[in-house]
Design an enzyme around this catalytic site. Structure first.
Site, mmCIF file in Angstrom:
data_model
loop_
_atom_site.group_PDB
_atom_site.id
_atom_site.type_symbol
_atom_site.label_atom_id
_atom_site.label_comp_id
_atom_site.label_asym_id
_atom_site.label_seq_id
_atom_site.Cartn_x
_atom_site.Cartn_y
_atom_site.Cartn_z
ATOM 1 N N GLN A 31 0.836 -1.201 0.000
ATOM 2 C CA GLN A 31 0.000 0.000 0.000
ATOM 3 C C GLN A 31 0.876 1.258 0.000
ATOM 4 O O GLN A 31 2.077 1.192 0.256
ATOM 5 C CB GLN A 31 -0.892 0.001 1.250
ATOM 6 C CG GLN A 31 -0.132 -0.176 2.552
ATOM 7 C CD GLN A 31 -0.959 -0.828 3.659
ATOM 8 O OE1 GLN A 31 -2.184 -0.818 3.615
ATOM 9 N NE2 GLN A 31 -0.289 -1.387 4.649
ATOM 10 N N ASP A 86 0.055 -0.495 13.572
ATOM 11 C CA ASP A 86 0.435 0.710 14.307
ATOM 12 C C ASP A 86 0.742 0.431 15.772
ATOM 13 O O ASP A 86 1.333 1.267 16.460
ATOM 14 C CB ASP A 86 -0.645 1.796 14.173
ATOM 15 C CG ASP A 86 -2.029 1.309 14.599
ATOM 16 O OD1 ASP A 86 -2.183 0.939 15.775
ATOM 17 O OD2 ASP A 86 -2.950 1.289 13.763
ATOM 18 N N GLU A 106 0.740 -8.987 10.811
ATOM 19 C CA GLU A 106 0.678 -7.810 9.936
ATOM 20 C C GLU A 106 1.600 -8.072 8.750
ATOM 21 O O GLU A 106 2.818 -8.164 8.926
ATOM 22 C CB GLU A 106 1.142 -6.575 10.729
ATOM 23 C CG GLU A 106 1.426 -5.329 9.906
ATOM 24 C CD GLU A 106 0.233 -4.814 9.117
ATOM 25 O OE1 GLU A 106 -0.776 -4.485 9.740
ATOM 26 O OE2 GLU A 106 0.327 -4.780 7.868
ATOM 27 N N ASP A 137 0.240 -12.699 5.652
ATOM 28 C CA ASP A 137 -1.169 -12.437 5.373
ATOM 29 C C ASP A 137 -2.031 -13.128 6.441
ATOM 30 O O ASP A 137 -1.796 -14.293 6.787
ATOM 31 C CB ASP A 137 -1.502 -12.991 3.980
ATOM 32 C CG ASP A 137 -2.987 -12.958 3.705
ATOM 33 O OD1 ASP A 137 -3.533 -11.850 3.550
ATOM 34 O OD2 ASP A 137 -3.612 -14.036 3.684
ATOM 35 N N GLY A 138 -3.010 -12.427 6.950
ATOM 36 C CA GLY A 138 -3.838 -12.938 8.040
ATOM 37 C C GLY A 138 -4.580 -14.214 7.699
ATOM 38 O O GLY A 138 -4.665 -15.143 8.513
ATOM 39 N N ASP A 155 -8.095 -6.111 12.981
ATOM 40 C CA ASP A 155 -7.757 -4.691 12.932
ATOM 41 C C ASP A 155 -7.311 -4.302 11.520
ATOM 42 O O ASP A 155 -6.631 -3.312 11.330
ATOM 43 C CB ASP A 155 -6.630 -4.454 13.961
ATOM 44 C CG ASP A 155 -6.237 -2.998 14.083
ATOM 45 O OD1 ASP A 155 -7.074 -2.125 13.808
ATOM 46 O OD2 ASP A 155 -5.074 -2.741 14.451
ATOM 47 N N SER A 156 -7.668 -5.096 10.528
ATOM 48 C CA SER A 156 -7.210 -4.778 9.175
ATOM 49 C C SER A 156 -8.099 -3.709 8.567
ATOM 50 O O SER A 156 -9.201 -3.446 9.051
ATOM 51 C CB SER A 156 -7.231 -6.028 8.312
ATOM 52 O OG SER A 156 -8.550 -6.476 8.203
ATOM 53 N N THR A 157 -7.603 -3.116 7.500
ATOM 54 C CA THR A 157 -8.179 -1.854 7.069
ATOM 55 C C THR A 157 -9.532 -1.940 6.376
ATOM 56 O O THR A 157 -10.478 -1.274 6.768
ATOM 57 C CB THR A 157 -7.184 -1.104 6.176
ATOM 58 O OG1 THR A 157 -6.670 -2.036 5.221
ATOM 59 C CG2 THR A 157 -6.051 -0.561 7.005
ATOM 60 N N ASP A 158 -9.682 -2.725 5.349
ATOM 61 C CA ASP A 158 -10.806 -2.543 4.448
ATOM 62 C C ASP A 158 -11.212 -3.846 3.778
ATOM 63 O O ASP A 158 -10.394 -4.715 3.567
ATOM 64 C CB ASP A 158 -10.363 -1.587 3.320
ATOM 65 C CG ASP A 158 -11.181 -0.331 3.314
ATOM 66 O OD1 ASP A 158 -12.395 -0.435 3.534
ATOM 67 O OD2 ASP A 158 -10.593 0.729 3.094
#
Lengths: 286, 286
Positions: A31, A86, A106, A137-138, A155-158
Site C-alpha cells: 500500500q 500501528d 501484519e 497475510d492474516g 484490525d485490518s483496514t478494508d
C-alpha cells in the site's frame, strides 16, 4: 502556503485536514504509506488515501476493540491481532496482566517500521515481551490455527485491496476454528451511513451471523471515520456482549480510559433504527 | 466541472460535499442563506457557511430533539420551538395527537420562505393547524412567557452571531420560567470533540445545570455535524430522562422512525468518558 490532505469519504464527500508537513511517503509492497503532521489531529498515518490512525482520536478505536471483549470474556490468555501494524491495539491489550501471548499478524513490514519511527508512544505496544509479530497475510496465518485463541481482533483496514481476504466467509470460518470454545472475535464493521458502504456492511454481518452463534454490532463516534460513525462486530461462540458483561469486574481493574466506560459499553450496542433494520434484514437471509 | 461546498468544521478541518448546483443564495437580515443540490446529502440549507439541514440526515436531529422528551413527559400539550425555521422539528411534533399548540419563534422570515420553497416536504410541518409562527427573537419572546409550556426545544443554530442570546444564562432562566412545573427543555449542545468548541460546550452545561434541577446530556451521530458527533441537553424541572422514561407507552404509539428507538434512547445518555469528564468538571463549579 496551505497544505490540505483530503480523504474521500465517498465519491461525493471528503474530509480535509490542514497539514503542516508530510513526514513520510512511500509505496510498500502492499500500500501507499503517508505520514502527515496536522494541527487538529496531530500526526496521522494514511494508507492508500485513508486516515488509519491519528494521535487525536486513535484512543476511541483502540479502546473500543479491546475493552468491550475484555469486559465480557472472564479470562483471556491468548490474543490474535490481524493487522494492527500501528501497535495501538497491542498497547491497550498489554494493560491486562492475565494475557499471556499477543500474536500480531501484519503483512506489511514497512507499516510497522513507520509506526516505530513516527509513533513511538503507540508502537511501544510491540515492545512488551508477550507480543510476537509475524509478517504474513492474516488469512494464510489463520489456516493453520486450531483452538488456539480466546480473542481475535481483526484490525485490518478494508474489505477492498490487499486485505480483501479478511472479509470473506472463509475468513470468518477460519477465525471460528482458531478460537477456543468460548472465544470472541471483534472486527471492524465499517461505516453504515453512506450508500456505497452499505453492501459491504450487510455482507459482513451476514457472514459473521452465519458463522457464529452470537453476533452483535456496536458503534463508536470516531471523527476521522467516514460520517463520523464507525461500527464493530462482536462475534462469539458462547458469551453475549451484554448478558455476560461484568461491569464490576472491569471497573475494579481501574484502567485509565478516555472513551470507554462500562456505561458506554451498554450504550454502544443500542443502535440507530436504520442500522438495526439493515442487520435484521441480513439475519433473515439464509 | 466540479463544484464542492466546504464547511469549516474547525479552522483546520473541513467537510466538503460535491454539489450539482446552487439553488439559492441571499443575505437575509440575519444571515447568509444558501441552498445546494448535492449528490450525497440531497438538498442542503447552509446558513453562514454551516450545513443546518440536509435531506439525507435531517431525520437524526429532528427525531432526537422530539422523541426523547416526548417519551419522558407523560402529557405534552404546549410546545415552544425556538428557531426551527426549516419546519423539521414541528413536523415530527405534529405526529403526537395530544399536542395542542406548537409555537415556532423564528426571527428570520426569509429562512422560512426558503424552506417552504425548496423543502416543501419538511416545511409542511408549518401547515398543521396547531402551529403558529412568530417572527421574533427568541430571547425577547421568552421574556413575556410565564408557566406556559410543557416542552421548549431550542433549535437555534449557534452560540455565536445573531443567536448568541439564546445561549446565555438569562436565556436558561427565561426558559425555566416559561415552563410549567414539570416542563422539559431540550437544546443543542454542540460537538464536544474539537478544542475550539470545548469552551462553549462547557459553558452551556454549566448554565443549564445551575438553572434546572435535572440536567443531562445525550448524543447522536450526525454525519454533517463537525466530527460527526452531536450533543443535546435535556434540562428539566421534574422528570429524569431515564428514570421517568416510559418505553412501553412510547412504543405503543407505533410512530415510524429511522434513527430513534426506545433502546437507543437509553444508549444516547451513555457518553464517552472524555465527555463525562467535561460535564462533571463543570458540575463541580459554583
Amino acid at each position: 502556503m496551505e497544505i490540505w490532505f483530503s480523504q474521500m469519504d465517498t465519491e461525493n464527500v471528503k474530509t480535509s485536514v490542514r497539514v503542516d508537513r508530510q513526514l513520510f511517503s512511500r509505496q510498500s509492497e502492499y500500500q501507499r504509506i503517508n505520514v502527515f503532521e496536522s494541527r487538529e489531529f496531530g500526526r496521522m498515518i494514511v494508507l492508500d488515501g485513508e486516515i488509519i490512525f491519528s494521535e487525536a482520536d486513535e484512543f476511541i478505536y483502540n479502546e473500543m476493540v479491546v475493552h468491550v471483549p475484555m469486559a465480557v470474556h472472564p479470562c483471556v490468555k491468548n490474543v490474535l491481532i490481524i493487522g494492527g501494524g500501528d501497535g495501538g491495539v497491542a498497547k491497550v491489550l498489554t494493560q491486562y496482566p492475565e494475557i499471556e501471548a499477543i500474536d500480531v499478524v501484519e503483512p506489511d513490514e514497512m507499516f510497522i517500521e513507520v509506526s516505530r519511527e513516527f509513533f513511538p508512544e503507540t508502537a511501544r505496544g510491540f515492545d512488551d515481551d508477550r507480543v510476537k509479530i509475524t509478517n504474513m497475510d492474516g488469512l494464510r496465518f489463520l489456516r493453520r490455527c486450531r483452538d488456539k485463541y480466546d480473542l481475535i481482533i481483526n484490525d485490518s483496514t478494508d474489505p477492498f485491496g490487499h486485505t480483501e481476504g479478511l472479509f470473506t466467509r472463509e475468513f470468518y470460518g477460519n477465525c471460528y476454528r482458531a478460537l477456543h470454545d468460548d472465544g470472541i472475535m471483534v472486527y471492524q464493521h465499517g461505516s453504515p451511513f453512506y450508500d456505497e458502504d452499505e453492501a459491504a456492511f450487510r455482507a459482513m454481518h451476514r457472514k459473521a451471523y452465519q458463522s457464529f452463534p452470537v453476533s452483535r454490532v456496536y458503534q463508536a463516534s470516531i471523527p476521522t471515520c467516514p460520517a463520523g460513525i464507525w461500527m464493530f462486530g462482536f462475534a462469539s461462540k458462547k458469551y453475549h456482549p451484554l448478558k455476560d458483561f461484568d461491569a464490576q469486574r472491569w471497573n475494579e481493574r481501574q484502567l485509565e480510559t478516555w472513551y470507554y466506560t462500562t456505561h458506554l459499553h451498554k450504550g454502544a450496542f443500542m443502535l440507530p433504527k436504520y442500522v438495526e433494520d439493515i442487520l435484521s434484514e441480513e439475519e433473515m437471509k439464509k
